[in-house]
Design a protein around this motif. Structure first.
Motif, PDB file in Angstrom:
ATOM      1  N   THR A  26       3.644   2.109   3.187  1.00  0.00           N
ATOM      2  CA  THR A  26       4.171   3.447   3.386  1.00  0.00           C
ATOM      3  C   THR A  26       3.001   4.438   3.102  1.00  0.00           C
ATOM      4  O   THR A  26       2.042   4.381   2.335  1.00  0.00           O
ATOM      5  CB  THR A  26       5.100   3.751   2.146  1.00  0.00           C
ATOM      6  N   LEU A  36      12.708   9.624  11.599  1.00  0.00           N
ATOM      7  CA  LEU A  36      13.014   9.307  10.433  1.00  0.00           C
ATOM      8  C   LEU A  36      14.204   9.451   9.981  1.00  0.00           C
ATOM      9  O   LEU A  36      15.119   8.535   9.167  1.00  0.00           O
ATOM     10  CB  LEU A  36      11.866   9.540   9.552  1.00  0.00           C
ATOM     11  N   HIS A  73     -10.337   4.438  -0.064  1.00  0.00           N
ATOM     12  CA  HIS A  73      -9.277   4.292   0.958  1.00  0.00           C
ATOM     13  C   HIS A  73      -9.555   2.563   1.573  1.00  0.00           C
ATOM     14  O   HIS A  73      -8.863   2.035   2.051  1.00  0.00           O
ATOM     15  CB  HIS A  73      -8.995   5.148   1.950  1.00  0.00           C
ATOM     16  N   GLN A  80      -3.665   2.114  11.993  1.00  0.00           N
ATOM     17  CA  GLN A  80      -4.667   1.552  11.584  1.00  0.00           C
ATOM     18  C   GLN A  80      -4.364   0.236  10.677  1.00  0.00           C
ATOM     19  O   GLN A  80      -4.980  -0.727  11.069  1.00  0.00           O
ATOM     20  CB  GLN A  80      -5.601   2.223  10.628  1.00  0.00           C
ATOM     21  N   LEU A  83       6.715   5.207   7.868  1.00  0.00           N
ATOM     22  CA  LEU A  83       5.605   6.266   8.065  1.00  0.00           C
ATOM     23  C   LEU A  83       6.186   7.615   8.021  1.00  0.00           C
ATOM     24  O   LEU A  83       7.095   8.007   7.438  1.00  0.00           O
ATOM     25  CB  LEU A  83       5.074   6.156   9.410  1.00  0.00           C
ATOM     26  N   GLY A  84       5.604   8.510   8.605  1.00  0.00           N
ATOM     27  CA  GLY A  84       5.919   9.879   8.822  1.00  0.00           C
ATOM     28  C   GLY A  84       7.047  10.432   9.418  1.00  0.00           C
ATOM     29  O   GLY A  84       7.922   9.656  10.140  1.00  0.00           O
ATOM     30  N   GLY A  85       7.317  11.733   9.251  1.00  0.00           N
ATOM     31  CA  GLY A  85       8.776  12.184  10.020  1.00  0.00           C
ATOM     32  C   GLY A  85       8.501  13.678  10.292  1.00  0.00           C
ATOM     33  O   GLY A  85       7.636  14.270   9.789  1.00  0.00           O
ATOM     34  N   THR A 145      -2.559   6.570   9.482  1.00  0.00           N
ATOM     35  CA  THR A 145      -3.244   5.425   8.773  1.00  0.00           C
ATOM     36  C   THR A 145      -2.150   4.070   9.209  1.00  0.00           C
ATOM     37  O   THR A 145      -2.557   2.968   9.277  1.00  0.00           O
ATOM     38  CB  THR A 145      -2.898   5.540   7.163  1.00  0.00           C
ATOM     39  N   GLU A 196       3.891  16.492  11.199  1.00  0.00           N
ATOM     40  CA  GLU A 196       4.301  16.528   9.696  1.00  0.00           C
ATOM     41  C   GLU A 196       3.246  17.540   9.157  1.00  0.00           C
ATOM     42  O   GLU A 196       1.937  17.288   9.223  1.00  0.00           O
ATOM     43  CB  GLU A 196       4.162  15.150   9.515  1.00  0.00           C
ATOM     44  N   ILE A 212       8.656   4.389  -4.097  1.00  0.00           N
ATOM     45  CA  ILE A 212       8.122   3.651  -3.123  1.00  0.00           C
ATOM     46  C   ILE A 212       7.732   2.294  -3.417  1.00  0.00           C
ATOM     47  O   ILE A 212       7.711   1.507  -2.973  1.00  0.00           O
ATOM     48  CB  ILE A 212       7.118   4.427  -2.394  1.00  0.00           C
ATOM     49  N   ALA A 239      -1.802   4.972  -4.009  1.00  0.00           N
ATOM     50  CA  ALA A 239      -2.549   6.133  -3.566  1.00  0.00           C
ATOM     51  C   ALA A 239      -3.698   6.418  -4.641  1.00  0.00           C
ATOM     52  O   ALA A 239      -3.200   6.382  -5.812  1.00  0.00           O
ATOM     53  CB  ALA A 239      -1.646   7.313  -3.141  1.00  0.00           C
ATOM     54  N   ILE A 260       0.902  -1.078  -0.051  1.00  0.00           N
ATOM     55  CA  ILE A 260      -0.019  -0.143  -0.130  1.00  0.00           C
ATOM     56  C   ILE A 260       1.207   1.104   0.041  1.00  0.00           C
ATOM     57  O   ILE A 260       1.804   1.494   0.837  1.00  0.00           O
ATOM     58  CB  ILE A 260      -0.844  -0.178   1.259  1.00  0.00           C
ATOM     59  N   PRO A 319       1.743   5.683  -0.801  1.00  0.00           N
ATOM     60  CA  PRO A 319       1.274   6.926  -0.965  1.00  0.00           C
ATOM     61  C   PRO A 319       1.665   7.606  -2.189  1.00  0.00           C
ATOM     62  O   PRO A 319       2.244   6.954  -3.171  1.00  0.00           O
ATOM     63  CB  PRO A 319       2.013   7.804   0.203  1.00  0.00           C
ATOM     64  N   TRP A 320       1.388   9.033  -2.395  1.00  0.00           N
ATOM     65  CA  TRP A 320       1.433   9.455  -3.555  1.00  0.00           C
ATOM     66  C   TRP A 320       2.530  10.532  -3.943  1.00  0.00           C
ATOM     67  O   TRP A 320       2.880  10.608  -4.969  1.00  0.00           O
ATOM     68  CB  TRP A 320       0.006  10.729  -3.807  1.00  0.00           C
ATOM     69  N   ASN A 321       3.633  10.647  -2.965  1.00  0.00           N
ATOM     70  CA  ASN A 321       4.566  11.619  -3.066  1.00  0.00           C
ATOM     71  C   ASN A 321       5.744  11.277  -3.771  1.00  0.00           C
ATOM     72  O   ASN A 321       6.216  12.025  -4.827  1.00  0.00           O
ATOM     73  CB  ASN A 321       4.934  12.180  -1.888  1.00  0.00           C
TER      74      ASN A 321
HETATM   75  P1  NAD Z   1      -1.966   8.257   3.667  1.00  0.00           P
HETATM   76  O1  NAD Z   1      -1.486   7.252   4.847  1.00  0.00           O
HETATM   77  O2  NAD Z   1      -3.233   8.821   3.696  1.00  0.00           O
HETATM   78  O3  NAD Z   1      -2.377   7.093   2.537  1.00  0.00           O
HETATM   79  C1  NAD Z   1      -1.317   6.105   2.215  1.00  0.00           C
HETATM   80  C2  NAD Z   1      -1.850   4.813   1.424  1.00  0.00           C
HETATM   81  O4  NAD Z   1      -3.027   4.225   2.370  1.00  0.00           O
HETATM   82  C3  NAD Z   1      -2.854   5.241   0.282  1.00  0.00           C
HETATM   83  O5  NAD Z   1      -2.957   4.289  -0.579  1.00  0.00           O
HETATM   84  C4  NAD Z   1      -4.415   5.223   1.012  1.00  0.00           C
HETATM   85  O6  NAD Z   1      -5.710   4.751   0.210  1.00  0.00           O
HETATM   86  C5  NAD Z   1      -4.030   3.965   1.776  1.00  0.00           C
HETATM   87  N1  NAD Z   1      -5.253   4.011   3.048  1.00  0.00           N
HETATM   88  C6  NAD Z   1      -5.803   4.903   3.532  1.00  0.00           C
HETATM   89  N2  NAD Z   1      -6.485   4.462   4.769  1.00  0.00           N
HETATM   90  C7  NAD Z   1      -5.961   2.988   4.815  1.00  0.00           C
HETATM   91  C8  NAD Z   1      -6.422   2.065   5.876  1.00  0.00           C
HETATM   92  N3  NAD Z   1      -7.302   2.398   6.718  1.00  0.00           N
HETATM   93  N4  NAD Z   1      -5.960   1.001   5.742  1.00  0.00           N
HETATM   94  C9  NAD Z   1      -5.211   0.567   4.578  1.00  0.00           C
HETATM   95  N5  NAD Z   1      -4.577   1.540   3.576  1.00  0.00           N
HETATM   96  C10 NAD Z   1      -5.336   2.772   3.689  1.00  0.00           C
HETATM   97  O7  NAD Z   1      -0.739   8.791   3.112  1.00  0.00           O
HETATM   98  P2  NAD Z   1      -0.722   9.785   1.995  1.00  0.00           P
HETATM   99  O8  NAD Z   1      -1.113  11.200   2.277  1.00  0.00           O
HETATM  100  O9  NAD Z   1      -1.046   9.162   0.732  1.00  0.00           O
HETATM  101  O10 NAD Z   1       1.023   9.978   1.739  1.00  0.00           O
HETATM  102  C11 NAD Z   1       1.692  10.967   2.966  1.00  0.00           C
HETATM  103  C12 NAD Z   1       2.325  10.256   4.155  1.00  0.00           C
HETATM  104  O11 NAD Z   1       3.078   9.226   3.633  1.00  0.00           O
HETATM  105  C13 NAD Z   1       3.010  11.095   4.706  1.00  0.00           C
HETATM  106  O12 NAD Z   1       2.659  11.134   6.143  1.00  0.00           O
HETATM  107  C14 NAD Z   1       4.462  10.702   4.818  1.00  0.00           C
HETATM  108  O13 NAD Z   1       5.339  10.913   5.657  1.00  0.00           O
HETATM  109  C15 NAD Z   1       4.352   9.322   4.553  1.00  0.00           C
HETATM  110  N6  NAD Z   1       5.625   8.682   3.556  1.00  0.00           N
HETATM  111  C16 NAD Z   1       6.110   8.035   4.311  1.00  0.00           C
HETATM  112  C17 NAD Z   1       7.377   7.410   3.726  1.00  0.00           C
HETATM  113  C18 NAD Z   1       8.379   6.555   4.269  1.00  0.00           C
HETATM  114  O14 NAD Z   1       9.334   5.852   3.679  1.00  0.00           O
HETATM  115  N7  NAD Z   1       8.442   6.672   5.712  1.00  0.00           N
HETATM  116  C19 NAD Z   1       7.831   7.715   2.419  1.00  0.00           C
HETATM  117  C20 NAD Z   1       6.757   8.585   1.674  1.00  0.00           C
HETATM  118  C21 NAD Z   1       5.592   9.197   2.376  1.00  0.00           C
END
Ligand code: NAD
Length: 503
Positions: free
Chosen positions: A251, A435, A233, A259, A275-277, A256, A407, A180, A200, A171, A173-175
């Motif tokens: 990631t 992180l 989601h 959860q 996760l976040g940092g 999230t 964050e 990832i 994402a 699973i 994220p978008w950044n």
């Molecule tokens: P997000 O947590 O909102 O979503 C991430 C993914 O989880 C998406 O695909 C989303 O659809 C899915 N999701 C949402 N709810 C869920 C649930 N209950 N169960 C399972 N999957 C679920 O994150 P975002 O806004 O897309 O990305 C930004 C975040 O990602 C920031 O906090 C950033 O720090 C973190 N990030 C961490 C790393 C790392 O390597 N540590 C790298 C990049 C981004």
């Protein structure tokens, strides 16, 4: 047409219609629409234009994807045929390289990342990492002989074997989508797992284009990789509870991630969380203050601050506070938010209107918390369309303020004074996250000593960069569990089996 006209070499730069996406899911080797026929839009964050649509999967599609990954793991030789896996990863790398220009244009359009970053973390580096992990799988010691011992008096020959975990739910994220996704897919496949990828909803094409490459340009067997895009989601949540999934590699945000861990507990899945940092950039006295401040400014502007490892708290010696603030503000002022297709842009838009609102909310909060804005704070003039925010420098808040501790995920830097090395370490560690980070001092041993005391998964000293396929990356504390990349990142996707026979 002149050979020097940029449109001649990069039609996507002037003609958005040339951007090639992919609408279909990948399930059981087939590129296909969602069962319901539903689609959702993907938007260019720099122009707010609709780029196109993508399949909007529901629980029926996810069920088929998990079933197909399970079958491919249980009923094919994927997990035991190393040569097949290595060949598949090399084919995938070659397919990315063949289509690099069109994928680059699509990635800039869909994520809003500055095109300059696609020559590193946003595309080229993750593609190169596929070769690195294929090499690793070929040279990896899959079995270790432990020799003989006589537990309970029975002389036995023992060895340890590493095996794939099974079906991995990934699973993302978008950044930094390619980074990832491939940091999960590469090692997971090299180790012999099958995968269901749930990207994402903000950057779905970066995943579905990968699905097209796998289906059309590799011999990776049907069902080994399944890609399920959805605007909902809850599809991600469903992946974390399904009993056929052995491991969740997630990631995303810390909220999230919590959860995910809770829902995966029901079936006791192996859980890997990135996760976040809220990482600290620490400048000690007698460092090259101006040089270090320039790096801190550049870092937070990169991709509009949308990086989990970006340093967003600048800790500077109290007696040099004013000088540090003006040096940092001067550089941030020279890195305005702008068109990500321009080669000189470092700060593009944030991903969507909701994210911009969130960042603007934090900037307002800074003043409510007693802080002031040294530079930035608004939307850049002259950019009516696109989710742009000015690089913003905040002072006058302490380390415990919400803008200093939460964050933000935007181009926002907070400057906080410290009273020497011990105080800097205390402030850097006074965070739920761990992180990344950076330490600067003219004395190398002093800088390394401080870096060793900061509880964080990665840290640079005097500008050294840890980012590379062979370097494990991940978080302490609420920044995650486990490591991505490096041998540690490969081994996240392996089980350990100990075997004994009479000697
Ligand atoms: P997000 O947590 O909102 O979503 C991430 C993914 O989880 C998406 O695909 C989303 O659809 C899915 N999701 C949402 N709810 C869920 C649930 N209950 N169960 C399972 N999957 C679920 O994150 P975002 O806004 O897309 O990305 C930004 C975040 O990602 C920031 O906090 C950033 O720090 C973190 N990030 C961490 C790393 C790392 O390597 N540590 C790298 C990049 C981004």
């Amino acid at each position: 047409m002149s050979a020097t006209n940029p449109a001649a070499t990069n039609p996507a730069a002037t003609n958005p219609a040339a951007i090639v996406g992919e609408e279909r899911l990948l399930i059981d080797g087939q590129l296909r629409p969602a069962r319901s026929g539903k689609v959702f839009e993907t938007i260019n964050p720099a122009t707010e234009e609709v780029l196109g649509v993508v399949a909007d999967a529901d629980d029926v599609d996810l069920d088929a994807a998990i079933g197909s990954a399970r079958r491919a793991f249980d009923e094919t030789d994927w997990s035991t045929n190393l040569a097949r896996r290595v060949a598949g990863l090399r084919q995938l790398q070659a397919a990315f390289l063949k289509h690099a220009d069109e994928i680059r244009a699509m990635t800039v359009a869909e994520t809003g990342t500055p095109v300059s970053l696609t020559h590193s973390a946003q595309l080229d580096d993750p593609v190169a990492s596929l070769g690195w992990v294929a090499d690793l799988a070929e040279s990896y010691q899959w079995e270790t002989d432990l020799g003989n011992a006589a537990p309970l008096g029975i002389l036995s020959h023992r060895w340890v074997r590493r095996e794939a975990t099974g079906v991995v739910g990934a699973i993302t994220p978008w950044n930094v989508p390619h980074q990832i996704t491939l940091a999960k897919l590469g090692p997971a496949l090299a180790a012999g797992n099958t995968v269901v990828l749930k990207p994402a909803p903000d950057t779905p094409w970066c995943a579905t284009v990968l699905g097209r490459l796998i289906a059309e340009e590799t011999d990776i067997p049907a069902g080994v990789v399944n890609i399920v895009t959805s605007s909902d989601h809850r599809i991600g949540a469903q992946l974390t509870v399904d009993g056929r999934v052995d491991q969740v590699s997630f990631t995303g945000s810390t909220a999230t991630g919590k959860q995910v861990m809770a829902s995966a507990a029901e079936t006791l899945k192996k859980v890997f969380l990135e996760l976040g940092g809220k990482s600290a950039f620490v400048i000690l006295d007698e460092a090259d203050l101006r040089g270090a401040c320039a790096v801190a400014a550049f870092t937070v502007c990169t991709h509009a601050g949308q990086g989990c490892a970006i340093t967003t708290r600048l800790l500077v010696p109290r007696q040099q506070f004013d000088e540090a603030v003006s040096a940092t503000a001067a550089v941030m002022g020279k890195l305005p938010a702008g068109d990500p297709t321009e080669s000189g842009t470092i700060c593009g838009p944030v991903v969507n209107a909701r994210q911009r609102q969130r960042v603007e909310g934090y900037i307002r909060l800074a003043t409510e918390e007693g802080g002031s804005i040294v530079t930035g704070g608004g939307r850049p003039p002259g950019l009516e369309k696109g989710f742009f925010i000015e690089p913003t420098l905040i002072v006058g808040v302490d380390n415990a303020a919400r803008v200093s501790s939460e964050e933000i995920f935007g181009p926002v830097l907070v400057v906080i004074p410290h009273d020497g090395d011990d105080d800097a370490v205390r402030l850097a560690n006074a965070s739920p996250y761990g992180l990344s980070g950076s330490v600067w001092a003219s004395d190398r041993d002093r800088a390394v000593g401080v870096a060793n005391r900061i509880r964080t998964g990665t840290i640079g000293v005097n500008g050294g960069l840890w980012y590379s396929p062979d370097v494990p990356f991940g978080g302490y504390k609420q920044s995650g569990i486990g490591r991505e990349a490096g041998i540690a990142g490969f081994e996240e996707y392996l089980e350990t089996k100990s075997i004994a026979e009479p000697a």
